[in-house]
Design a protein around this motif. Structure first.
Motif, PDB file in Angstrom:
ATOM      1  N   ALA A 178       0.614   2.086  -3.213  1.00  0.00           N
ATOM      2  CA  ALA A 178       0.246   3.387  -2.724  1.00  0.00           C
ATOM      3  C   ALA A 178       0.391   3.501  -1.105  1.00  0.00           C
ATOM      4  CB  ALA A 178      -1.266   3.517  -2.818  1.00  0.00           C
ATOM      5  N   ASP A 179       0.373   4.580  -0.480  1.00  0.00           N
ATOM      6  CA  ASP A 179       0.660   4.760   0.726  1.00  0.00           C
ATOM      7  C   ASP A 179      -0.383   3.759   1.430  1.00  0.00           C
ATOM      8  OD1 ASP A 179       2.312   6.665   0.166  1.00  0.00           O
ATOM      9  OD2 ASP A 179       1.066   8.375   0.647  1.00  0.00           O
TER      10      ASP A 179
ATOM     11  N   THR B 194      -2.426   7.891  -2.068  1.00  0.00           N
ATOM     12  CA  THR B 194      -1.115   8.421  -2.243  1.00  0.00           C
ATOM     13  C   THR B 194      -0.926   9.929  -2.187  1.00  0.00           C
ATOM     14  OG1 THR B 194      -0.527   6.538  -3.612  1.00  0.00           O
ATOM     15  CG2 THR B 194       0.997   8.457  -3.963  1.00  0.00           C
TER      16      THR B 194
ATOM     17  N   CYS C 189      -4.412   2.696  -7.562  1.00  0.00           N
ATOM     18  CA  CYS C 189      -3.116   2.986  -7.428  1.00  0.00           C
ATOM     19  C   CYS C 189      -2.856   4.213  -8.240  1.00  0.00           C
ATOM     20  CB  CYS C 189      -2.022   1.998  -6.916  1.00  0.00           C
ATOM     21  SG  CYS C 189      -2.220   0.906  -5.794  1.00  0.00           S
TER      22      CYS C 189
ATOM     23  N   ALA D  58      -2.138   8.014  -7.471  1.00  0.00           N
ATOM     24  CA  ALA D  58      -0.819   8.869  -7.819  1.00  0.00           C
ATOM     25  C   ALA D  58      -1.082  10.089  -8.443  1.00  0.00           C
ATOM     26  CB  ALA D  58       0.047   7.822  -8.464  1.00  0.00           C
TER      27      ALA D  58
ATOM     28  N   THR E   8      -0.787  11.673   3.081  1.00  0.00           N
ATOM     29  CA  THR E   8      -1.958  10.553   3.549  1.00  0.00           C
ATOM     30  C   THR E   8      -1.920  10.486   4.999  1.00  0.00           C
ATOM     31  OG1 THR E   8      -1.256   9.209   1.697  1.00  0.00           O
ATOM     32  CG2 THR E   8      -2.599   8.067   3.352  1.00  0.00           C
TER      33      THR E   8
END
Ligand SMILES: [Zn+2]
Length: 467
Positions: free
Chosen positions: A27-28, A66, A89, A93, A100
């Motif tokens: 993820a971010d 994300t 995650c 998504a 983000t």
């Protein structure tokens, strides 16, 4: 609480576990919070023991973001931590569609052990039970008009570990002990309730030696049966420290929480920074870094170090309360107010220790300035709906010719918070923090430990319900 570095061997092992789990993140942004909690709860209702629990919980929660979409996954076994990160995650998504945005903060790497003066974990459960039974007895035997009682004790020692994909880590111990004693008196169909509660993040001793207070609480319930109800109308009201502190939290503080503001354009406009909210002497603050209070944390549940935040400074609105996300989205500095009640919830924007600063006047100055008015004490209950509020004081007194006169019951204050803040025109120098143990509720997360503080304050033109 003080922050020490470097980490002990045990903390290093837990930290490694969190850091390894976060390596699964695609993820971010991702974080993991892992908690071990030991808790006891004892309560008496009337003659009966109602609760007698001793428990240990272990578990945690992983969050991922994300494209602005959040996913969370909880786990009750530390082995499942990496899997929870993957799950969070995957969820993020699925929902992420935008960008983000999370504010930049200091990347912490520290531990904050508890600073207990007298550790409640060393006190045998039998002793705690005997203490609760003694207070319960004092209430039941205080007067024949006492119908029932409720005495509740809880202690909890939580050890929280946190790590984020930004490289932040903290371990913080969060102890608390709470005791609340309530009395119910009845005469025919008239019922009066009173309560007294104490709490501490520092020592078990806070629950000892409360015999006088507990007895006085029961006797006040009985005295209220003979007290006349408050006359309705528009009055000058002096609020005691407890009621004023709860007012600051409930009526105003919740409006400062940026997750609520972000989703509500009308309130965002009403709560814009720079707006004049009250008199020059009006200062309302939130301070999670105040030492050893029930609402204090060294780090919030996103790893942001807490600090003192002025919400209203000299009558002007200057800040909102933020998480990393709301701070980024509103372009304002993060304040360390992302908090979760426990390991099963994600953090949301919450208050910590919220208070009104003291002024120069004495209590006698405030009372002496009122020819005819009401002295309203302690909080019984209340409701807020946006900027409108309705609060009941637990009890109060008439003020006549500048003096505190008869005890009265059923005092209900109603109003618009913005008008009411403008009508606060007196601040005493007798500031007190109330660690009532009464937790805050929001978004299904209750009770979150918070405290309220204030001096006595004077408010003009308050609408009081009643006869
Ligand atoms: Zn609240």
């Amino acid at each position: 609480m003080e922050v020490f570095n470097p980490l002990s061997a045990r903390e290093t092992a837990v930290k490694d576990r969190l850091v390894q789990a976060l390596k699964k993140s695609k993820a971010d942004y991702a974080d993991v919070r892992f908690e071990i909690a030991d808790a006891n709860a004892i309560s008496y209702r009337g003659e009966e023991i109602e609760t007698m629990n001793s428990s240990r919980f272990m578990g945690g929660i992983a969050r991922a973001c994300t494209k602005g979409g959040w996913g969370i996954a909880t786990f009750d076994d530390a082995q499942k931590m990496p899997h929870a990160v993957e799950e969070a995650c995957a969820c993020a998504a699925l929902v992420g569609r935008e960008k983000t945005e999370l504010a930049e903060v200091e990347i912490v790497d520290a531990v904050a052990p508890a600073r207990l003066e007298r550790d409640f974990r060393g006190v045998p459960l039998d002793d705690k039970l005997a203490l609760i039974a003694k207070y319960n007895d004092l209430i039941l035997k205080a007067d024949p008009a006492i119908a029932t009682s409720w005495v509740f004790f809880t202690d909890a020692f939580r050890t929280v570990h946190f790590a984020s994909s930004r490289g932040a880590y903290f371990m913080e111990e969060r102890p608390r002990v709470i005791l609340s004693a309530s009395a119910v008196a009845r005469s025919g169909s008239l019922v009066q309730r009173t309560h007294h509660s104490v709490s501490s993040a520092r020592t078990y001793d806070v629950v000892l030696g409360l015999e006088e207070e507990v007895e006085a609480t029961a006797k006040r319930a009985v005295a209220l049966l003979d007290a006349p109800p408050c006359e309705g109308g528009v009055h000058t009201v002096i609020l005691d420290q407890k009621l004023a502190g709860v007012f600051a939290h409930e009526a105003f503080g919740h409006l400062s929480e940026a997750d609520f503001l972000y989703e509500n354009p009308k309130m965002r406009d009403l709560m814009h920074c720079g707006r004049e909210m009250g008199a020059k002497g009006l200062n309302i603050l939130d301070d999670g870094s105040a030492p050893d209070l029930l609402g204090s944390v060294v780090f919030d549940d996103e790893g942001t170090r807490t600090h003192k935040t002025h919400l209203i400074k000299d009558g002007v609105l200057v800040n909102h309360l933020h998480s990393l996300e709301t701070a980024a989205k509103m372009g304002e500095p993060p304040t360390g107010n992302a908090r979760a009640i426990d390991r099963t919830y994600p953090p949301i924007v919450r208050m910590t220790n919220t208070y009104i600063d003291p002024g120069q006047a004495t209590f006698e100055d405030l009372i002496g300035s009122v020819d005819k008015g009401i002295y309203a004490c302690d909080m019984q209950g209340g409701q807020t709906m946006m900027e409108m509020f309705t609060f009941s004081a637990a009890y109060g007194y008439r003020i006549e010719n500048g003096k505190v006169a008869d005890l009265i019951r059923d005092i209900t204050l109603t109003g618009n918070v913005f008008e009411t803040l403008h009508n606060i025109d007196g601040f005493a120098n007798d500031f007190e923090v109330h660690q009532t143990g009464g937790g805050c509720g929001k978004g299904g997360q209750s009770p979150l430990p918070v405290t309220f503080g204030s001096p006595h304050i004077r408010i003009r033109n308050v609408v009081l319900g009643g006869t």
